[in-house]
Scaffold this motif. Structure first.
Motif, PDB file in Angstrom:
ATOM      1  N   TYR A  75       1.227  -1.104   0.516  1.00  0.00           N
ATOM      2  CA  TYR A  75      -0.040   0.033   0.150  1.00  0.00           C
ATOM      3  C   TYR A  75       1.064   1.462   0.184  1.00  0.00           C
ATOM      4  O   TYR A  75       1.898   1.251   0.202  1.00  0.00           O
ATOM      5  N   SER A  78       0.272   6.507   2.553  1.00  0.00           N
ATOM      6  CA  SER A  78      -1.040   7.694   3.325  1.00  0.00           C
ATOM      7  C   SER A  78      -1.943   6.993   3.517  1.00  0.00           C
ATOM      8  O   SER A  78      -3.061   7.221   4.076  1.00  0.00           O
ATOM      9  N   ARG A  79      -1.962   5.592   3.876  1.00  0.00           N
ATOM     10  CA  ARG A  79      -2.187   4.335   4.228  1.00  0.00           C
ATOM     11  C   ARG A  79      -2.042   4.156   5.810  1.00  0.00           C
ATOM     12  O   ARG A  79      -2.961   2.709   6.400  1.00  0.00           O
ATOM     13  N   GLN A  80      -0.729   4.426   5.978  1.00  0.00           N
ATOM     14  CA  GLN A  80      -0.387   3.520   7.316  1.00  0.00           C
ATOM     15  C   GLN A  80      -1.036   3.769   8.661  1.00  0.00           C
ATOM     16  O   GLN A  80      -1.057   3.614   9.630  1.00  0.00           O
ATOM     17  N   LYS A  82      -3.998   3.996   9.498  1.00  0.00           N
ATOM     18  CA  LYS A  82      -5.114   3.223   9.461  1.00  0.00           C
ATOM     19  C   LYS A  82      -5.164   1.502   9.724  1.00  0.00           C
ATOM     20  O   LYS A  82      -6.089   0.534  10.318  1.00  0.00           O
ATOM     21  N   PHE A 109       4.604  -0.436   3.183  1.00  0.00           N
ATOM     22  CA  PHE A 109       4.162   0.398   3.309  1.00  0.00           C
ATOM     23  C   PHE A 109       5.045   1.898   2.058  1.00  0.00           C
ATOM     24  O   PHE A 109       6.356   1.487   2.483  1.00  0.00           O
ATOM     25  N   TYR A 113       3.521   3.232  -4.714  1.00  0.00           N
ATOM     26  CA  TYR A 113       3.171   1.242  -4.476  1.00  0.00           C
ATOM     27  C   TYR A 113       3.664   0.700  -5.592  1.00  0.00           C
ATOM     28  O   TYR A 113       3.905  -0.205  -5.449  1.00  0.00           O
TER      29      TYR A 113
END
Length: 329
Positions: A75, A78-80, A82, A109, A113
């Motif tokens: 991923y 920016s999704r860390q 979560k 991460f 990506y």
């Protein structure tokens, strides 16, 4: 009594092999992170018998071990937020943050990506040195990433079980080169749209599914004699193409074929074959359903026909949609 650390590297080779074979792919990956020596013993686990699946649609690389399936998902950074992070790991020469989402799933991460996906793929291929069984490419991926992964696969092996070629960003010449160098044995799905009709492509797969098949001729169809499933969309095949093909099937020239689906607006509205008045049962339409190569295939309102060797199939033509189907019962 104080517990003593387990001195893995002091085990005899046979005992070490037995211990490593109890570990799943993620555990082996974690072990390989400890040192070069730890990385060097991974082959003792029997990792060459693993199978690797590239699935870009689910952001995943799956490692299939004899008794386990582990997934590595990539991923963007920016999704860390979560996830609960569990430190960093190194893939090739890139160190990134990771999350153990579950016992069989490791997330990493990345700033980029796409680069992350390629890096993890190359790293896992290096660690486990196993067969790449399936590669499913996605149109959102840059061509340079797709091509790097495909080039690596071709450099390692001459055949693959499943290949999904997707995306308009791959050059026609490159797609043709893939099929000249890589034999697809089980399932081939082509979503690539050729800008010009390509030369004759070798078709060896049990299942062939081509979304934009306007370039396909009867010569291509006749080369699919070993196929169990043939599905063609956006076809330009006509009555003069399909009638001889179906007659050849009836005479026993396509013994492996169990399901056929051709969508072509170039078939006439009253298309029929085998001397039948119609390829629709309008009096008592029945639904026939079979699982073929693991997937359900359904035909509604078909007409039964018999091959010369006695095998029965149902055939149906939807003149509104231009869809011709045939399924062996």
């Amino acid at each position: 009594m104080t517990e003593q650390p387990f001195k893995l590297f002091r085990l005899p080779t046979v005992a070490l092999r037995n211990v490593l074979q109890l570990m799943n792919p993620i555990e082996l990956f974690e072990l390989s992170q400890c040192s070069r020596r730890a990385l060097s013993i991974i082959p003792l686990s029997g990792s060459r018998k693993f199978r690797l699946i590239v699935n870009k649609s689910s952001h995943s690389i799956h490692i299939l071990a004899p008794s386990d399936v582990n997934s590595f998902r990539m991923y963007s950074n920016s999704r860390q937020s979560k996830y609960i992070l569990h430190g960093t790991r190194t893939f090739m020469e890139s160190t990134v943050k990771i999350c153990h989402e579950s016992e069989g799933e490791l997330l990493s991460f990345w700033d980029d990506y796409f680069v992350g996906f390629k890096t993890v793929f190359l790293h896992l291929s290096k660690i486990f040195n196993c067969v790449i069984e399936s590669a499913r490419f996605h149109p959102a991926f840059p061509a340079v990433i797709n091509m790097a992964i495909i080039d690596f696969i071709i450099s390692r092996q001459s055949e693959i079980k499943e290949l999904i070629v997707d995306g308009e960003n791959l050059p026609d010449e490159y797609v043709i080169e893939i099929f000249n160098k890589l034999r697809v044995t089980d399932r081939l799905l082509i979503r690539h749209e050729f800008s010009m009709p390509p030369p004759l492509i070798p078709f060896n797969s049990k299942s062939i599914d081509i979304w934009k098949s306007y370039w396909m001729t009867t010569e291509h169809l006749n080369s699919m004699r070993n196929s169990t499933v043939i599905q063609l969309n956006w076809s330009t095949l006509t009555d003069r193409d399909m009638i001889p093909f179906l007659n050849n099937w009836k005479s026993g020239q396509f013994l492996n074929l169990q399901y056929l689906s051709i969508k072509s607006n170039f078939l006439s509205k009253n298309f029929t074959v085998f001397g039948l008045p119609s390829l629709q049962d309008t009096l008592d339409p029945q639904e026939q359903k079979r699982y073929i190569l693991g997937l359900p295939r359904t035909i509604h309102g078909g007409v039964n026909v018999q091959r010369d060797d006695g095998v029965v199939a149902t055939v149906h033509f939807d003149n509104g949609e231009g869809v011709l189907q045939m399924m062996v019962l």
